[in-house]
Scaffold this motif. Structure first.
Motif: not given
Length: 895
Positions: A672-679, A752-757
């Motif tokens: 999820l973290l990697l997906a948030g960073i990429c998107l 977790v997702y929002l912490s990056m996205f």
């Protein structure tokens, strides 16, 4: 719909002298008349660049200050808040690490509490045993005192008669054999005189003195007084209870000495095993007995009309261990399934009587244990945790906790699992206990519920001789308590074979070749001219005969053995089987023996065969649904824990399993973290579309990743659930416990997702708005994943989890006004989630963006007032999907 907004007056000006129109234009088609990004316009004729530490979006009328940790250069169109994302991620990771580390402490604390519970149970039993022994000692002392007083009084009143010499008594007359007068008195030896003299030296005990006299004078016929009374009276020859044969003396004396030694050891140091054995010897709860009788039991496969069992008649009695043996394909497992009412897809005829009554055996399932052939045990729990959970959920709710602990400890010791009680059972990926120990745990899951009928399907397969002997000894101890035990065995050793009470030999086709005492099977076959050769294991030889490998010298054909058994007991023999008595019709005999007699062998049309197969499949599914939907009454008279109590037990077990699967959870969070960073990096927020592209990718990614993770909740535990449900455990408690534990992921994964996205994408909407939408989205897709995981096998379920979010998102983002597609898109959860995301972001665009916002929302079919409606629809979809998943769980049973 036409959006019209009147132009506002310039600051400090009485009228529109700046040349502006009274209708605002669209910013996309007339960007040159609005403030550009990086500048702000306090009036319609001023454009000032943003200073350092501030940022200005397109159409800004004032500059906005940046956060402390954000970087804003001169003429910045947006602030860089990546540092906040990193800090947020670090804090969240630290919190998860604390939770994970504290979980070990929680589990350790729980283990200590359980150990204390066991110690309390042991202390309770120890106190009970000591109180019982004190009462017995006081009772014996009172009894011996009364006997001594009675003897002393009788001696006092008859002292004149007792002064006559003993020799005169012998000539007085011959006493009646067996009376007290016929017993000789005990001689006054030197040792007895010393012990009964002044009492300065402590003499030998009564039993030791008796043994010494026997060893010194083995040919003597003197009797030995065993009463413990007054020392002065022991000088004389009392005529109470005396032993007058050496065999009786030795048996009684050694028994008394061993009992005294055991009592001394128990009083000095009562070990845990001693306490358990003492509790089992003294206080055994009465179990209700179950006797299963079956007559002409026949099972016919519905689809192919083949006999799986045929004309099986017999009885399983309480307190006996019955073995079901036969060659491969003889229907041994089918026979057990028919007895327990688990044979689906078959037509059953004949009678199955429970305690002499025509009652469904499912009504006794709370006191019936069924050990499957496969070792269906939770690999991420320890041996004790598996057994303890089964005991808590299946034993009577009225049974005190200390007694439940003793039941579990008794099973652990009887199965020889003390050394691995705290070891994980293990899975395919993670090594645990050995295969033999896992098999014993599989049996122990049913033994801890104290069944009255215990059915075991090949419990000794894969075990060595010592493990098999240990298991069978444990089952023998269960049989001593009145348990009816029936088990399928393959090639038992002669030692194991002699431990069985009854034997059921099945021939191919489910026909009975023998059913009776295991000790008389050789005698029965010897009457048929079949004798077991020397140094050959009898059960192996009988199976070879039924398989057709061994040829008996008597000329009896193995196909004739079932018919011989029916004729021997006077059972009716089907007409097609009578040919085997004369050896006629080899081909038809083969079909009869193997149960392959077809009904309607003529080849029909393709449509007729298709219709016949369809009807058979419908009947099979109907048979599968009957035991799940139709609940028979409970006749076991055992009140098991209620749904709420079982929910608590399931909650503790599932939570413990999740903590031990922390590595898999960490992998989910990392993806999820990697997906948030990429998107967040690639799909930048576009002011023209209000972030539709980034939010579309977010809906697809979050739906896909959360569905894949949620599939593990039910896909991997289907076999365990089916076993637990068949034993009477609550399906509702199981489902709610799984869903409750998954709520932790529903709360944490959006963070977790929002912490990056969010901090890489930096939309205008707030973190709280995005978090609320993501929670509703994750709750919705988790419920859908439950239904997919329960209904499909793991492979198809993963495929559907990938396809659904992609296809539904494509349908939801179509701009063409097709009637059918528009109607379907309004029912897609992806459109509701995307609409909530876009509305939460579009609300932050005001002023010069009103015309653009109005047109963009109209084109997508969104409405600013539908934000709460979209969230409610997402939550309702999650609830409805969970209801559907639970309905599938209790109705569909797929293998």
């Amino acid at each position: 719909m036409f959006c019209r907004y009147h132009y506002q007056l310039p600051p400090g000006k009485p009228n529109h002298t700046c040349g502006g129109a009274d209708i605002w234009a669209d910013i996309l088609s007339s960007r040159e008349i609005f403030c550009s990004a990086g500048s702000y316009c306090p009036s319609t004729i001023q454009e000032i660049p943003c200073s350092r530490g501030h940022y200005c979006r397109t159409g800004s009328t004032s500059q906005t200050g940046c956060f402390k940790l954000a970087t804003c250069e001169t003429q910045s169109a947006n602030q860089n808040i990546t540092a906040y994302g990193i800090l947020f991620f670090a804090g969240l990771s630290f919190l998860l690490i604390i939770i994970y580390n504290c979980s070990d402490q929680v589990l350790a604390t729980r283990e200590r509490r359980q150990a204390k519970t066991r110690e309390k149970a042991v202390q309770s039993v120890r106190e009970t045993a000591q109180a019982r022994e004190k009462w017995k000692s006081a009772r014996d002392i009172a009894k011996k005192g009364a006997i001594g007083l009675q003897t002393q009084l009788s001696r006092t009143f008859s002292r004149t008669k007792s002064k006559r010499p003993v020799e005169q008594l012998k000539g007085f007359g011959q006493a009646k054999p067996g009376s007290d007068a016929a017993l000789p008195p005990m001689p006054a030896s030197s040792s007895s005189q010393q012990s009964s003299g002044k009492g300065k030296k402590k003499g030998k005990s009564n039993l030791t003195q008796m043994l010494d006299d026997i060893e010194n004078n083995p040919e003597g016929h003197e009797g030995f007084n065993l009463e413990i009374g007054d020392k002065n009276i022991r000088k004389n020859a009392p005529r109470g209870k005396q032993l007058h044969t050496q065999s009786q003396m030795f048996r009684y004396a050694y028994g008394q000495i061993e009992r005294e030694k055991a009592m001394q050891e128990q009083n000095k140091n009562l070990t845990f095993s001693g306490v358990i054995s003492m509790a089992n010897d003294t206080e055994i709860r009465k179990r209700p007995s179950i006797e299963v009788a079956f007559k002409d039991l026949t099972l016919t496969l519905t689809t192919k009309h083949k006999h799986l069992l045929r004309c099986v008649t017999g009885k399983l009695s309480p307190g006996r261990v019955s073995a079901v043996m036969g060659p491969s394909g003889a229907g041994k497992t089918t026979f057990l399934s028919a007895l327990t009412g688990k044979a689906t897809g078959c037509t059953m005829s004949g009678m199955v009587l429970v305690n002499g009554k025509m009652e469904p055996i499912q009504a006794y399932r709370k006191i019936i244990g069924f050990v499957p052939q496969d070792d269906i045990v939770h690999g991420n729990l320890t041996v004790e945790e598996n057994l303890w959970f089964s005991a808590r959920c299946r034993l009577s709710a009225d049974l005190p906790k200390p007694e439940k602990v003793l039941v579990v400890e008794r099973v652990i010791e009887s199965l020889g699992l003390q050394a691995v009680r705290d070891s994980l059972v293990g899975t395919v990926e993670k090594r645990g206990i050995s295969g033999g120990q896992r098999k014993r745990v599989n049996v122990g899951l049913e033994m801890v519920m104290e069944p009255s009928l215990l059915i075991l399907d090949e419990p000794t397969s894969g075990l060595d001789s010592s493990s098999s002997l240990l298991l069978l000894r444990a089952l023998r101890r269960e049989a001593l308590e009145g348990v009816n035990i029936c088990m399928v065995v393959h090639q038992p050793s002669y030692t194991l074979f002699r431990m069985f009470d009854d034997l059921i030999l099945l021939a191919k086709g489910g026909l009975t070749a023998y059913h009776g005492s295991a000790k008389k099977v050789e005698e029965y076959f010897a009457g048929l001219g079949i004798t077991v050769p020397e140094r050959v294991n009898p059960p192996d030889y009988f199976i070879d005969i039924l398989e057709g490998i061994a040829k008996p010298k008597s000329g009896v054909n193995y196909k004739q053995l079932p018919v011989r058994w029916m004729l021997h007991n006077g059972y009716p023999v089907p007409m097609d089987m009578l040919q085997n008595t004369d050896g006629l019709g080899a081909s038809s005999g083969e079909n009869s023996a193997h149960g392959a007699s077809e009904v309607g062998s003529e080849t029909g049309s393709l449509a007729g065969d298709f219709w016949h197969d369809l009807k058979s499949n419908v009947e099979t599914e109907k048979d599968n649904l009957k035991p799940n939907v139709l609940k028979s009454g409970d006749l076991s008279e055992r009140r098991s824990p209620g749904v709420y109590q079982q929910y608590r037990y399931f909650l503790g077990r599932v939570g413990k399993q999740r903590l031990r699967e922390a590595r898999a959870q960490a992998v989910d969070y990392l993806i999820l973290l990697l997906a948030g960073i990429c998107l967040g990096t690639l799909a930048k927020v576009s002011d023209e579309t209000f972030g539709v592209v980034g939010y579309t990718y977010t809906v697809i990614a979050v739906s896909l990743l959360c569905k894949i993770a949620a599939l593990r909740s039910f896909s991997l535990d289907k076999l365990h659930y089916w076993r637990e449900r068949s034993s009477g455990m609550s399906s509702l408690a199981y489902f709610l416990a799984k869903d409750t534990i998954d709520h932790f992921s529903t709360i944490v994964k959006p963070l977790v997702y929002l912490s990056m996205f969010y901090f890489f994408n930096n939309p205008r909407s707030t973190v709280l708005d995005n978090y609320i939408v993501l929670i509703c989205l994750v709750y919705c897709v988790t419920g859908i994943a439950y239904a997919l995981a329960i209904f499909f096998e793991p492979g198809p379920a993963q495929l559907w989890s990938v396809l659904l979010p992609v296809v539904l998102t494509l349908i939801a983002t179509r701009t063409e006004n097709d009637g059918v597609v528009s109607y379907i898109s309004n029912l897609c959860y992806t459109k509701w989630a995307l609409e909530a995301f876009v509305i939460s972001n579009a609300k932050r665009y005001y002023g010069v963006w009103l015309i653009t916002r109005c047109g963009s929302l109209m084109e997508s079919g969104y409405d600013l007032g539908h934000w709460y409606r979209s969230l409610i629809l997402l939550v309702l979809t999650g609830i409805v999907s969970r209801v559907a998943a639970f309905f599938i769980l209790i109705t569909v049973h797929r293998k």
